[in-house]
Design a protein around this motif. Sequence first.
Motif, PDB file in Angstrom:
ATOM      1  N   ALA A 164       0.641  -1.250   0.069  1.00  0.00           N
ATOM      2  CA  ALA A 164       0.005   0.211  -0.399  1.00  0.00           C
ATOM      3  C   ALA A 164       0.856   1.428  -0.186  1.00  0.00           C
ATOM      4  O   ALA A 164       0.805   2.268  -0.824  1.00  0.00           O
ATOM      5  CB  ALA A 164      -1.247  -0.068   1.930  1.00  0.00           C
ATOM      6  N   THR A 165       1.774   1.133   0.840  1.00  0.00           N
ATOM      7  CA  THR A 165       2.912   2.627   0.825  1.00  0.00           C
ATOM      8  C   THR A 165       3.464   2.360  -0.423  1.00  0.00           C
ATOM      9  O   THR A 165       3.805   3.912  -0.887  1.00  0.00           O
ATOM     10  CB  THR A 165       3.763   2.375   1.965  1.00  0.00           C
ATOM     11  N   LEU A 166       3.494   1.542  -0.960  1.00  0.00           N
ATOM     12  CA  LEU A 166       4.187   2.352  -2.534  1.00  0.00           C
ATOM     13  C   LEU A 166       3.547   2.141  -3.382  1.00  0.00           C
ATOM     14  O   LEU A 166       4.116   2.804  -4.877  1.00  0.00           O
ATOM     15  CB  LEU A 166       5.201  -0.181  -2.748  1.00  0.00           C
ATOM     16  N   ALA A 167       2.497   2.051  -2.994  1.00  0.00           N
ATOM     17  CA  ALA A 167       1.123   2.883  -4.176  1.00  0.00           C
ATOM     18  C   ALA A 167       1.251   3.802  -4.150  1.00  0.00           C
ATOM     19  O   ALA A 167       0.544   4.414  -5.092  1.00  0.00           O
ATOM     20  CB  ALA A 167       0.139   1.995  -3.965  1.00  0.00           C
ATOM     21  N   ASP A 168       1.664   5.240  -3.249  1.00  0.00           N
ATOM     22  CA  ASP A 168       1.898   5.938  -3.000  1.00  0.00           C
ATOM     23  C   ASP A 168       2.201   6.870  -4.090  1.00  0.00           C
ATOM     24  O   ASP A 168       4.053   6.346  -3.473  1.00  0.00           O
ATOM     25  CB  ASP A 168       2.069   6.614  -1.865  1.00  0.00           C
ATOM     26  N   PRO A 169       2.160   7.462  -4.526  1.00  0.00           N
ATOM     27  CA  PRO A 169       3.293   7.714  -6.276  1.00  0.00           C
ATOM     28  C   PRO A 169       4.023   8.969  -5.116  1.00  0.00           C
ATOM     29  O   PRO A 169       5.068   9.300  -5.779  1.00  0.00           O
ATOM     30  CB  PRO A 169       2.427   8.178  -6.877  1.00  0.00           C
ATOM     31  N   ASN A 170       3.305   9.152  -3.898  1.00  0.00           N
ATOM     32  CA  ASN A 170       4.800  10.976  -3.894  1.00  0.00           C
ATOM     33  C   ASN A 170       5.525  10.017  -2.860  1.00  0.00           C
ATOM     34  O   ASN A 170       7.173  10.580  -3.035  1.00  0.00           O
ATOM     35  CB  ASN A 170       3.881  11.366  -2.234  1.00  0.00           C
ATOM     36  N   LYS A 171       5.341   8.925  -2.350  1.00  0.00           N
ATOM     37  CA  LYS A 171       6.548   7.986  -1.631  1.00  0.00           C
ATOM     38  C   LYS A 171       7.487   7.382  -2.627  1.00  0.00           C
ATOM     39  O   LYS A 171       8.711   7.055  -2.749  1.00  0.00           O
ATOM     40  CB  LYS A 171       6.296   6.905  -0.475  1.00  0.00           C
ATOM     41  N   ALA A 172       6.650   6.509  -3.544  1.00  0.00           N
ATOM     42  CA  ALA A 172       7.664   5.405  -4.577  1.00  0.00           C
ATOM     43  C   ALA A 172       8.081   6.321  -5.138  1.00  0.00           C
ATOM     44  O   ALA A 172       9.412   5.411  -5.654  1.00  0.00           O
ATOM     45  CB  ALA A 172       6.629   5.385  -5.139  1.00  0.00           C
ATOM     46  N   THR A 173       8.312   7.393  -5.307  1.00  0.00           N
ATOM     47  CA  THR A 173       8.975   8.044  -6.695  1.00  0.00           C
ATOM     48  C   THR A 173      10.100   9.217  -5.832  1.00  0.00           C
ATOM     49  O   THR A 173      11.159   9.751  -6.556  1.00  0.00           O
ATOM     50  CB  THR A 173       7.995   9.240  -7.784  1.00  0.00           C
ATOM     51  N   ARG A 174       9.719   9.298  -4.323  1.00  0.00           N
ATOM     52  CA  ARG A 174      11.386   9.294  -4.560  1.00  0.00           C
ATOM     53  C   ARG A 174      12.139   8.937  -3.812  1.00  0.00           C
ATOM     54  O   ARG A 174      12.544   7.740  -4.837  1.00  0.00           O
ATOM     55  CB  ARG A 174      11.736   9.652  -2.387  1.00  0.00           C
ATOM     56  N   ARG A 175      13.580   9.802  -4.820  1.00  0.00           N
ATOM     57  CA  ARG A 175      15.161   8.996  -5.012  1.00  0.00           C
ATOM     58  C   ARG A 175      15.913   8.355  -4.156  1.00  0.00           C
ATOM     59  O   ARG A 175      15.850   8.457  -2.591  1.00  0.00           O
ATOM     60  CB  ARG A 175      15.636  10.476  -5.885  1.00  0.00           C
ATOM     61  N   ILE A 176      16.384   7.110  -4.286  1.00  0.00           N
ATOM     62  CA  ILE A 176      17.731   6.697  -3.821  1.00  0.00           C
ATOM     63  C   ILE A 176      18.841   6.224  -4.548  1.00  0.00           C
ATOM     64  O   ILE A 176      18.769   5.862  -5.632  1.00  0.00           O
ATOM     65  CB  ILE A 176      17.273   5.042  -3.594  1.00  0.00           C
ATOM     66  N   ASP A 177      19.848   7.478  -4.229  1.00  0.00           N
ATOM     67  CA  ASP A 177      20.812   7.732  -4.743  1.00  0.00           C
ATOM     68  C   ASP A 177      22.010   6.966  -4.444  1.00  0.00           C
ATOM     69  O   ASP A 177      22.131   6.718  -2.967  1.00  0.00           O
ATOM     70  CB  ASP A 177      21.119   9.315  -4.818  1.00  0.00           C
ATOM     71  N   LEU A 178      22.196   6.142  -5.061  1.00  0.00           N
ATOM     72  CA  LEU A 178      23.742   5.341  -5.359  1.00  0.00           C
ATOM     73  C   LEU A 178      25.079   5.678  -5.950  1.00  0.00           C
ATOM     74  O   LEU A 178      25.307   5.798  -7.317  1.00  0.00           O
ATOM     75  CB  LEU A 178      23.684   3.718  -5.553  1.00  0.00           C
ATOM     76  N   SER A 179      26.067   6.109  -5.107  1.00  0.00           N
ATOM     77  CA  SER A 179      27.144   6.770  -5.567  1.00  0.00           C
ATOM     78  C   SER A 179      28.607   5.871  -5.343  1.00  0.00           C
ATOM     79  O   SER A 179      28.133   5.525  -3.966  1.00  0.00           O
ATOM     80  CB  SER A 179      27.714   8.094  -5.724  1.00  0.00           C
ATOM     81  N   ALA A 180      29.767   5.447  -5.668  1.00  0.00           N
ATOM     82  CA  ALA A 180      31.053   5.167  -5.790  1.00  0.00           C
ATOM     83  C   ALA A 180      31.895   5.048  -6.282  1.00  0.00           C
ATOM     84  O   ALA A 180      31.934   5.905  -7.431  1.00  0.00           O
ATOM     85  CB  ALA A 180      30.202   3.499  -5.786  1.00  0.00           C
ATOM     86  N   TRP A 181      32.991   5.186  -5.309  1.00  0.00           N
ATOM     87  CA  TRP A 181      34.656   6.364  -6.182  1.00  0.00           C
ATOM     88  C   TRP A 181      35.462   5.415  -5.036  1.00  0.00           C
ATOM     89  O   TRP A 181      35.368   4.601  -4.202  1.00  0.00           O
ATOM     90  CB  TRP A 181      34.319   7.219  -5.551  1.00  0.00           C
TER      91      TRP A 181
END
Length: 242
Positions: A164-181
């Motif tokens: 149900a929470t993932l069906a909320d577009p305001n939360k589901a489209t928040r970003r997860i950013d992964l970076s590596a170096w």
Amino acid sequence: MKGGGTMDFKVAGETLDGAERARIAAELGLPLADAGPHAEGVLVRLIPEGAAADLVTALRSGCAAIVEQGPPGTLPAAALRTALEQGHLLVSLTTRLAWTMDTAAQFCEGLLLRGLLPATVRHDAELSLHEAIINAVLHGNLAMGGSLVDDPSQFDAFCQRLTATLADPNKATRRIDLSAWVADGRLNIRISDQGDGYDPGSIRPAANAEAKSGRGLEIMRVMSSGLTVTDGGRTATLAFMV
């Protein structure tokens, strides 16, 4: 990947509609690459929202960054600019895609193929990153609180609440950013979310050493060479000796 500035980079994304590709490029502040599968230049690869197969392909390419499609105003323009300027690989995903695919395994496979992650370190890096993504999704962007449940009788209710929470577009489209170096003999992997954050000092080790949940930070500390939590709990940086 370091260059004279972000304008050394171009945006490509053949599987996106042309107008949408142009819209995202404008929001990211980068020029579009020439159309076609053999676009020249160091590329920022765009993938359609939810396109797991495109993400896997992009991670195995030599692109400088990967950005999943998102609604207007949600794209990581500032984070991308910083990553490109510093020569860091950036993969920016929606919460829904980061959760629904095996993101940690695919990201580590991409790092391995790029020569950033030694095979001897992969297990520790993948397990640590897996825990970090769980935290970023559940406790960060979805603000679900608590942890993955150990009691099977509660698991169905947890899964229903998660769906149900993932069906909320305001939360589901928040970003997860992964970076590596890599710097100073260490591979650094940074995980950032857009949640409300937390005080890492308030997290206590799980009382039950056999518990399947509530041990994310402990696992990350033990399996990595260093864990740093910043930005009010919204960013975790893992280090591994390479």
